[in-house]
Design a protein around this motif. Structure first.
Motif, PDB file in Angstrom:
ATOM      1  N   GLU A  53      54.916  85.812 -18.266  1.00  0.00           N
ATOM      2  CA  GLU A  53      53.883  85.093 -18.283  1.00  0.00           C
ATOM      3  C   GLU A  53      53.885  83.484 -18.383  1.00  0.00           C
ATOM      4  O   GLU A  53      52.465  82.919 -18.039  1.00  0.00           O
ATOM      5  CB  GLU A  53      53.300  85.257 -19.966  1.00  0.00           C
TER       6      GLU A  53
ATOM      7  N   ARG B   1      53.298  82.784 -14.946  1.00  0.00           N
ATOM      8  CA  ARG B   1      52.181  82.629 -14.290  1.00  0.00           C
ATOM      9  C   ARG B   1      51.105  81.128 -14.525  1.00  0.00           C
ATOM     10  O   ARG B   1      50.679  80.944 -14.588  1.00  0.00           O
ATOM     11  CB  ARG B   1      50.529  83.645 -14.743  1.00  0.00           C
TER      12      ARG B   1
ATOM     13  N   THR C  22      49.842  78.377 -12.208  1.00  0.00           N
ATOM     14  CA  THR C  22      48.339  77.925 -12.639  1.00  0.00           C
ATOM     15  C   THR C  22      48.372  76.219 -12.245  1.00  0.00           C
ATOM     16  O   THR C  22      47.462  75.590 -11.972  1.00  0.00           O
ATOM     17  CB  THR C  22      47.915  78.653 -13.736  1.00  0.00           C
TER      18      THR C  22
ATOM     19  N   ALA D 173      56.236  81.688  -6.889  1.00  0.00           N
ATOM     20  CA  ALA D 173      56.297  83.251  -7.697  1.00  0.00           C
ATOM     21  C   ALA D 173      57.007  84.308  -7.074  1.00  0.00           C
ATOM     22  O   ALA D 173      57.474  85.045  -8.338  1.00  0.00           O
ATOM     23  CB  ALA D 173      54.526  84.019  -7.597  1.00  0.00           C
TER      24      ALA D 173
ATOM     25  N   ASN E 204      60.052  85.472 -10.347  1.00  0.00           N
ATOM     26  CA  ASN E 204      59.614  86.168 -10.938  1.00  0.00           C
ATOM     27  C   ASN E 204      60.888  87.217 -10.764  1.00  0.00           C
ATOM     28  O   ASN E 204      61.719  88.154 -11.838  1.00  0.00           O
ATOM     29  CB  ASN E 204      58.983  87.952  -9.676  1.00  0.00           C
TER      30      ASN E 204
ATOM     31  N   ARG F  20      44.008  86.961 -10.829  1.00  0.00           N
ATOM     32  CA  ARG F  20      45.173  87.514 -10.594  1.00  0.00           C
ATOM     33  C   ARG F  20      45.972  88.656 -10.620  1.00  0.00           C
ATOM     34  O   ARG F  20      45.833  89.400 -11.628  1.00  0.00           O
ATOM     35  CB  ARG F  20      46.381  86.569 -10.895  1.00  0.00           C
TER      36      ARG F  20
ATOM     37  N   ASP G 252      49.517  89.855 -10.823  1.00  0.00           N
ATOM     38  CA  ASP G 252      51.038  89.226 -10.414  1.00  0.00           C
ATOM     39  C   ASP G 252      51.970  89.668 -10.974  1.00  0.00           C
ATOM     40  O   ASP G 252      51.643  91.099 -11.879  1.00  0.00           O
ATOM     41  CB  ASP G 252      50.327  88.015 -10.772  1.00  0.00           C
TER      42      ASP G 252
ATOM     43  N   ALA H 140      52.857  89.632 -13.670  1.00  0.00           N
ATOM     44  CA  ALA H 140      52.652  90.110 -15.443  1.00  0.00           C
ATOM     45  C   ALA H 140      51.156  90.484 -15.664  1.00  0.00           C
ATOM     46  O   ALA H 140      51.123  91.150 -16.863  1.00  0.00           O
ATOM     47  CB  ALA H 140      51.516  88.044 -15.828  1.00  0.00           C
TER      48      ALA H 140
END
Lengths: 160, 107
Positions: free
Chosen positions: A32, A35, A39, A62, A66, B20, B22, B24
């Protein structure tokens, strides 16, 4: 305070410093927060970076973040912390990511091929480092005491 | 998870109303989509035009969805945005799905 001229600036003051966006963030190593950082990064650079380079930058970051999120911290107890820094250079967008997780396995940095494409059992993972390697140049890694430091540049134009 | 499902006689349409796919949401997305395509047993068309970012965990989820649908039924990805199309192309997974990119926006 009223502005005054600098007494010793001389006839030819030094050239203007370049003012352009950069991005620095310390974040919790979880999906989270990754992300949210991506953004915010997009919001910072979108107006000055073309859509294609922005897309490649976001994808690479990403994948890297990740991976950090998966391998840092103590599972079930606390996520790790990572630092992200992105600056604009003449050759592209230079990025540094550091974290306090386990050492990066050397295999990640060796040239990668795509996972084997078995049409009867397609691979569902193993793409991350292939994408990172293919979209960056000057990829380098350093282990400093208990920290991983990874740096690379995402070029302005894609490799042909 | 915003997935809008519309089932007709001949196909299953799924509009992905998430911006998205992704890490998450990849696992939830995969589980939900597998459930949707698994009960239909017909061709699937996914409207992807609202998705403007996908990473490799999202790609993994899409591949798992493809594998959950019998090979005889096509899985068509409609309206792929450039960021999503790039991931399929770079990983050569564009050969596994039927891909229709989004029309170039008119200025």
């Amino acid at each position: 305070m009223t502005p005054t001229e600098r007494p010793d600036a001389g006839r030819q003051p030094r050239p203007d410093l370049r003012v352009q966006p950069m991005f620095h963030r310390v974040l919790s190593a979880g999906p989270e927060d990754v992300r949210q950082a991506l953004t915010d990064l997009r919001g910072r650079f979108e107006a000055v970076v073309d859509a294609d380079a922005m897309g490649r930058l976001e994808l690479v970051l990403a994948e890297v973040m990740n991976n950090v999120a998966e391998h840092s911290g103590t599972p079930g107890v606390a996520p790790g912390l990572m630092h992200l820094c992105v600056v604009m250079h003449d050759s592209g967008l230079s990025c540094a990511i550091t974290d306090n997780g386990n050492q990066l396995p050397p295999d990640c940095l060796r040239p990668r091929a795509l996972p084997v494409m078995d049409p009867l059992d397609l691979p569902e993972g193993g793409f991350g480092w292939f994408l990172i390697q293919g979209l960056t140049h000057s990829l380098c890694y350093y282990r400093e005491d208990h920290r991983n430091c990874l740096a690379f540049t995402v070029p302005w134009h894609p490799f042909s | 998870m915003q997935l809008i499902v519309n089932e007709t006689e001949s196909q299953l349409s799924v509009t992905v109303a998430e911006s998205r796919i992704d890490a998450a949401i990849a696992t939830r997305f995969k589980d939900r989509m597998k459930e949707i395509v698994g009960r239909g047993r017909k061709p699937v068309v996914m409207d992807m035009h609202r998705v403007d970012f996908m990473d490799s965990s999202g790609l993994g989820a899409m591949i798992a969805v493809r594998k959950a649908l019998p090979e005889t039924f096509p899985l068509i990805l409609d309206g792929l945005t450039p960021n999503v199309e790039r991931v399929f192309r770079l990983t050569r997974m564009d050969s596994v799905f039927q891909i229709r990119p989004a029309p170039t926006p008119q200025e």
